[in-house]
Design a protein around this motif. Sequence first.
Motif, PDB file in Angstrom:
ATOM      1  N   ALA A  61       0.822  -1.212   0.000  1.00 45.54           N
ATOM      2  CA  ALA A  61       0.000   0.000   0.000  1.00 45.54           C
ATOM      3  C   ALA A  61       0.854   1.260   0.000  1.00 45.54           C
ATOM      4  CB  ALA A  61      -0.940  -0.007   1.203  1.00 45.54           C
ATOM      5  N   GLU A  62       1.859   1.320   0.839  1.00 48.00           N
ATOM      6  CA  GLU A  62       2.697   2.522   0.920  1.00 48.00           C
ATOM      7  C   GLU A  62       3.412   2.785  -0.407  1.00 48.00           C
ATOM      8  OE1 GLU A  62       6.396   4.301   3.547  1.00 48.00           O
ATOM      9  OE2 GLU A  62       5.245   2.620   4.334  1.00 48.00           O
ATOM     10  N   TYR A  63       3.862   1.729  -1.056  1.00 41.55           N
ATOM     11  CA  TYR A  63       4.527   1.889  -2.354  1.00 41.55           C
ATOM     12  C   TYR A  63       3.576   2.520  -3.373  1.00 41.55           C
ATOM     13  CZ  TYR A  63       6.528   0.800  -6.858  1.00 41.55           C
ATOM     14  OH  TYR A  63       6.998   0.903  -8.144  1.00 41.55           O
ATOM     15  N   TYR A  64       2.340   2.011  -3.434  1.00 41.41           N
ATOM     16  CA  TYR A  64       1.388   2.526  -4.414  1.00 41.41           C
ATOM     17  C   TYR A  64       0.937   3.952  -4.075  1.00 41.41           C
ATOM     18  CZ  TYR A  64       1.248  -1.848  -6.927  1.00 41.41           C
ATOM     19  OH  TYR A  64       1.603  -2.937  -7.689  1.00 41.41           O
ATOM     20  N   GLN A  69       1.289   9.498  -5.789  1.00 42.18           N
ATOM     21  CA  GLN A  69       1.628  10.873  -5.401  1.00 42.18           C
ATOM     22  C   GLN A  69       2.397  11.582  -6.514  1.00 42.18           C
ATOM     23  OE1 GLN A  69       0.674  12.199  -2.412  1.00 42.18           O
ATOM     24  NE2 GLN A  69       1.404  14.169  -3.127  1.00 42.18           N
ATOM     25  N   SER A  70       3.139  10.837  -7.301  1.00 46.17           N
ATOM     26  CA  SER A  70       3.914  11.439  -8.382  1.00 46.17           C
ATOM     27  C   SER A  70       3.025  11.984  -9.510  1.00 46.17           C
ATOM     28  CB  SER A  70       4.907  10.421  -8.947  1.00 46.17           C
ATOM     29  OG  SER A  70       4.230   9.370  -9.582  1.00 46.17           O
ATOM     30  N   PHE A  71       1.723  11.692  -9.482  1.00 45.41           N
ATOM     31  CA  PHE A  71       0.792  12.206 -10.489  1.00 45.41           C
ATOM     32  C   PHE A  71       0.030  13.422  -9.952  1.00 45.41           C
ATOM     33  CE2 PHE A  71       1.537   7.842 -11.733  1.00 45.41           C
ATOM     34  CZ  PHE A  71       1.854   8.004 -13.063  1.00 45.41           C
ATOM     35  N   VAL A 102      -7.316  -0.340   0.511  1.00 41.73           N
ATOM     36  CA  VAL A 102      -8.056   0.378  -0.530  1.00 41.73           C
ATOM     37  C   VAL A 102      -7.575   1.827  -0.478  1.00 41.73           C
ATOM     38  CG1 VAL A 102     -10.319   1.025  -1.429  1.00 41.73           C
ATOM     39  CG2 VAL A 102     -10.034  -1.139  -0.191  1.00 41.73           C
ATOM     40  N   ILE A 103      -7.012   2.291  -1.598  1.00 43.63           N
ATOM     41  CA  ILE A 103      -6.473   3.649  -1.677  1.00 43.63           C
ATOM     42  C   ILE A 103      -7.465   4.502  -2.474  1.00 43.63           C
ATOM     43  CG2 ILE A 103      -4.532   5.078  -2.415  1.00 43.63           C
ATOM     44  CD1 ILE A 103      -2.870   2.435  -2.449  1.00 43.63           C
TER      45      ILE A 103
END
Length: 160
Positions: A61-64, A69-71, A102-103
């Motif tokens: 989850a943290e990776y995704y 965030q880069s978008f 769930v993000i």
Amino acid sequence: MTKTSEKIKEKVVKKRAERKEKIAAVKRDVKRAVQKKIGNPNTVTSNRLKLLITIVGRSKAEYYVDLLQSFEINMQMVAMAHGTADANMLGLLGLGDNEKAVIFSVIQENKISDAMLALDEKFKTIKDGKGVACTVPLTSVIGTLIYGFLSNNRKAVKEK
């Protein structure tokens, strides 16, 4: 400690460092690609907003979240969840874990295709990084400041 346990510990530390370096390199590449696409970040946009819903394993989850965030996503929420399959079904399907995250991310409409392509690539290439993503349109947002914040529009958000 024995020499073998020290060697194992060194290998683990080295692999973690390598993994962090790879993640940092991917983030830099994605950020550069986004910067090329957007040009001047201070321009006013009138893009519609959508809610991007991404379901991934808890361990990733943290990776995704960092990837999304880069978008230029200003607001993300992560909810912890459990899959509905029982242990027998998970065994039949070859899945080991039903703990999910769930993000929920608010994203500009013009950045969705790039974000979905990046997610699709990561879902295919990262070990235990499988997931599902979809978008839902946001039909209204109350206030220009809130819209400016959610769309990462710096001219609409008043800075003190």
